[in-house]
Enzyme design. Sequence first.
Site, PDB file in Angstrom:
ATOM      1  CB  THR A  41     -12.585  19.310   3.351  1.00 42.56           C
ATOM      2  OG1 THR A  41     -12.459  19.623   4.770  1.00 42.56           O
ATOM      3  CG2 THR A  41     -12.043  17.840   3.447  1.00 42.56           C
ATOM      4  CG  HIS A  57      -7.704  21.117   1.348  1.00 45.46           C
ATOM      5  ND1 HIS A  57      -7.893  21.461   2.716  1.00 45.46           N
ATOM      6  CD2 HIS A  57      -6.931  22.266   1.106  1.00 45.46           C
ATOM      7  CE1 HIS A  57      -7.713  22.617   3.208  1.00 45.46           C
ATOM      8  NE2 HIS A  57      -6.935  23.200   2.149  1.00 45.46           N
ATOM      9  CB  CYS A  99     -16.674   4.058  17.670  1.00 47.59           C
ATOM     10  SG  CYS A  99     -16.585   4.218  19.541  1.00 47.59           S
ATOM     11  CB  CYS A 123     -14.943   5.773  22.475  1.00 47.38           C
ATOM     12  SG  CYS A 123     -15.651   7.232  21.660  1.00 47.38           S
ATOM     13  CG  LEU A 153     -13.342  25.704  12.918  1.00 45.47           C
ATOM     14  CD1 LEU A 153     -14.055  24.636  13.564  1.00 45.47           C
ATOM     15  CD2 LEU A 153     -14.209  26.485  11.819  1.00 45.47           C
ATOM     16  CB  ILE A 201     -13.695  23.910  17.666  1.00 47.40           C
ATOM     17  CG1 ILE A 201     -13.931  24.928  18.673  1.00 47.40           C
ATOM     18  CG2 ILE A 201     -15.106  23.503  16.957  1.00 47.40           C
ATOM     19  CD1 ILE A 201     -14.743  24.895  19.803  1.00 47.40           C
TER      20      ILE A 201
END
Length: 351
Positions: A45, A48, A98, A101, A267, A291
């Site tokens: 990530t 990226h 959060c 939820c 994944l 996943i």
Amino acid sequence: MEQKMMDAIIKHVDGEGLALARVPIPEPGPGEVQIKIHKTAICGTDVHIYQWNEWSRQHVHVGQTIGHEYVGEISALGDGVTGLKIGQKVSGEGHITCGHCRNCHTGNIQWCKDTVSVGVDRDGAFAEYLVIPERNLILIDDDLDEDVVSFFDAFGNATHTALQWLLPGEDVLITGAGPIGIIAAGICRYAGARRIVITDMNEYRLSLARKMGVDRAVNPLTTDLPALMKELGLKEGFDVGLEMSGAGAAFKQMLSVMRNGGKISLLGLGNGPIQLDMNEIIGRGLTLQGIYGRKMDNWHQMAYMVQGGLDLTPVITHRFHYTEFQKGFDAMISGNSGKVVLDWTSPAPTK
Ligand code: NAD
Ligand code: ZN
């Protein structure tokens, strides 16, 4: 009062690249903890974000500190934080959820619809200090190797994907020998799988996977998988499939070699829609599980697996001081890397 400053690796331009910058040290607010970073690891990530693809342009703002794989120690506690001490070794769950939820309430924080990601949606860990909410903190036993803990976040993705299914005695196919696929291979071996086959086109990564004890690490373009399965004694197909490449071709190949009733966890994040023959899934009774992220329990499982003997050090291929982060990203981008670890506490190397 003069603001205290620190080094951080930030997204400095609306374009390719990252830069080392001086930014204010974040102070913990109520219910938050400040972490002094010891080691960090580079994730796909982060690459990226470095390359500034469409996805990262939508999530990351220019000026933000990136990074979400880390280990460090508690350096300050915000108001109302109890039961923790300065100096404790820690990592942190990178998805801030959060807490209210249905998924958060049932312990499935990985499916919270309002997730905020450290180092993506808010300032991250490629810095001397990081602040996260207390409930995201993970206490780390002192005997665990910090280089390995630095990538527990990615190890968590692999754990979540692999331990989705019962593995003892099962034959497992892993598509994609990136760092996460290789770590997953180690988990499958540790958890008692019978045969483990991993595929990738990258020979460097296949050789890393061999160090994790797979039975075969093969190029899917040049290997006849059914012949290999016969050689390994597979009679009906693979029992478990872990898709860790994000490539539609790999997923289709996996579908073609699963046993009827086989289980697949997915994944790898794909690049777009793919065409499938639904009958391959329906007629053969396959179970598919998407996943995302990690379960909080995975953090405990990871520590216990390492303490039980799972050795992930072969996955680490590069170590650099944080001031040399560019070398780390170059290694990641070349594809000839496993995990790249950055050191935030040793003195910078002299040029
Ligand atoms: P990576 O990109 O380093 O590794 C993917 C590997 O797949 C590469 O080595 C590539 O050569 C290989 N590959 C490509 N096409 C293939 C094919 N047809 N057959 C076999 N192998 C092929 O990624 P990583 O860091 O190891 O992560 C694995 C995947 O998981 C990535 O797609 C990543 O985006 C995704 N991911 C998902 C989550 C989640 O929460 N769902 C979290 C982290 C990573
Ligand atoms: Zn939630």
